[in-house]
Design a protein around this motif. Sequence first.
Motif, PDB file in Angstrom:
ATOM      1  N   ILE A 107      27.449  -2.112  24.645  1.00  0.00           N
ATOM      2  CA  ILE A 107      28.086  -3.408  24.870  1.00  0.00           C
ATOM      3  C   ILE A 107      28.642  -3.507  26.286  1.00  0.00           C
ATOM      4  O   ILE A 107      28.619  -4.582  26.904  1.00  0.00           O
ATOM      5  N   ARG A 108      29.110  -2.392  26.842  1.00  0.00           N
ATOM      6  CA  ARG A 108      29.625  -2.404  28.217  1.00  0.00           C
ATOM      7  C   ARG A 108      28.522  -2.751  29.228  1.00  0.00           C
ATOM      8  O   ARG A 108      28.833  -3.176  30.346  1.00  0.00           O
ATOM      9  N   GLU A 109      27.266  -2.597  28.862  1.00  0.00           N
ATOM     10  CA  GLU A 109      26.153  -2.905  29.761  1.00  0.00           C
ATOM     11  C   GLU A 109      25.766  -4.384  29.715  1.00  0.00           C
ATOM     12  O   GLU A 109      24.921  -4.833  30.486  1.00  0.00           O
ATOM     13  N   ILE A 110      26.396  -5.139  28.823  1.00  0.00           N
ATOM     14  CA  ILE A 110      26.017  -6.541  28.599  1.00  0.00           C
ATOM     15  C   ILE A 110      27.020  -7.476  29.278  1.00  0.00           C
ATOM     16  O   ILE A 110      28.218  -7.440  28.953  1.00  0.00           O
ATOM     17  N   PRO A 111      26.591  -8.309  30.218  1.00  0.00           N
ATOM     18  CA  PRO A 111      27.516  -9.209  30.908  1.00  0.00           C
ATOM     19  C   PRO A 111      28.349 -10.097  29.987  1.00  0.00           C
ATOM     20  O   PRO A 111      29.520 -10.360  30.282  1.00  0.00           O
ATOM     21  N   ILE A 140      11.163 -15.359  26.679  1.00  0.00           N
ATOM     22  CA  ILE A 140      12.571 -15.773  26.735  1.00  0.00           C
ATOM     23  C   ILE A 140      13.438 -14.575  26.387  1.00  0.00           C
ATOM     24  O   ILE A 140      13.293 -13.975  25.320  1.00  0.00           O
ATOM     25  N   GLU A 141      14.335 -14.209  27.283  1.00  0.00           N
ATOM     26  CA  GLU A 141      15.258 -13.115  27.020  1.00  0.00           C
ATOM     27  C   GLU A 141      16.504 -13.635  26.314  1.00  0.00           C
ATOM     28  O   GLU A 141      17.118 -14.606  26.748  1.00  0.00           O
ATOM     29  N   VAL A 142      16.853 -12.980  25.220  1.00  0.00           N
ATOM     30  CA  VAL A 142      18.081 -13.294  24.495  1.00  0.00           C
ATOM     31  C   VAL A 142      18.870 -11.990  24.449  1.00  0.00           C
ATOM     32  O   VAL A 142      18.920 -11.285  23.452  1.00  0.00           O
ATOM     33  N   ALA A 143      19.466 -11.652  25.587  1.00  0.00           N
ATOM     34  CA  ALA A 143      20.027 -10.311  25.762  1.00  0.00           C
ATOM     35  C   ALA A 143      21.420 -10.319  26.373  1.00  0.00           C
ATOM     36  O   ALA A 143      21.884  -9.299  26.878  1.00  0.00           O
ATOM     37  N   GLY A 144      22.081 -11.471  26.342  1.00  0.00           N
ATOM     38  CA  GLY A 144      23.457 -11.529  26.835  1.00  0.00           C
ATOM     39  C   GLY A 144      23.589 -11.292  28.325  1.00  0.00           C
ATOM     40  O   GLY A 144      24.657 -10.953  28.825  1.00  0.00           O
ATOM     41  N   GLY A 145      22.485 -11.440  29.065  1.00  0.00           N
ATOM     42  CA  GLY A 145      22.517 -11.266  30.515  1.00  0.00           C
ATOM     43  C   GLY A 145      22.118  -9.881  30.985  1.00  0.00           C
ATOM     44  O   GLY A 145      22.117  -9.623  32.185  1.00  0.00           O
ATOM     45  N   ARG A 146      21.796  -8.989  30.052  1.00  0.00           N
ATOM     46  CA  ARG A 146      21.410  -7.639  30.479  1.00  0.00           C
ATOM     47  C   ARG A 146      19.980  -7.668  31.028  1.00  0.00           C
ATOM     48  O   ARG A 146      19.046  -8.127  30.378  1.00  0.00           O
TER      49      ARG A 146
END
Length: 248
Positions: A206-210, A240-246
């Motif tokens: 989770i720390r890797e996710i903006p 389409i990326e659905v990755a929280g900005g990672r």
Amino acid sequence: MKQLLEGRTAVVTGGARGIGFAVAEAFVAEGANVVLADVDGAAAATAADAPQLGGRAIGIACDVSRSNDIENLVTVALKKFGAVHVWVNNAGITRDATMRKMTESMFDEVIAVHLRGSWLGTRAAAAVMRDQPDGGAIVNLSSISGKVGMLGQTNYSSAKAGIVGLTKAAAKEVGFAGVRVNAVMPGLIRTDMTAVLRDDILADKIREIPLGRAGEAEEVAQAVLFLASDMSSYTTGNVIEVAGGRHT
């Protein structure tokens, strides 16, 4: 107001739980009939009877790595609903280990379900959709693991990267018939697969996710719905990326 998938039929593999079931919920809410396919046929049947699907779904056992199972899936969908307008290749497994500890069978199993399964599904769906006046939409589930690579997932990362290549190549092959092929690339999503992670490992990820959190299956489902519907009528060969900005 017309629903986005009104009168359409969708096939969702790996549909008994997690992202697949969330996709089915989103599709039914927008007017679709859904065929839920899962290697666990009993779970697929139970999921299809869920109240939120309103009696508009059926469940069927299907091992997506087997061409006979995919052909049977097509036959059942056509017999029950008369057409296949949307196909979602979502079925997946993990067999995580470092390369030193990963066996060939662990590698082959993951490639068979994710990459071979997506190829078989894409091929079968396109064969039906090419003969339909309005073509159709195929959505493949990749993963951020296929973009950035994950420790202990050389099999999974390879398969998910391959799905991106499959999506782009297939889109070029079948676009002439009005068949669109796109992919969704989820990041860390709360599903049964991620529920087994230790709390400290989950926190590190989770720390890797903006955006600072894991995503929900419903958030992935909305991206799939977009690609399955006419909202994306001029979109094909895209991811389409659905990755929280990672991104790394």
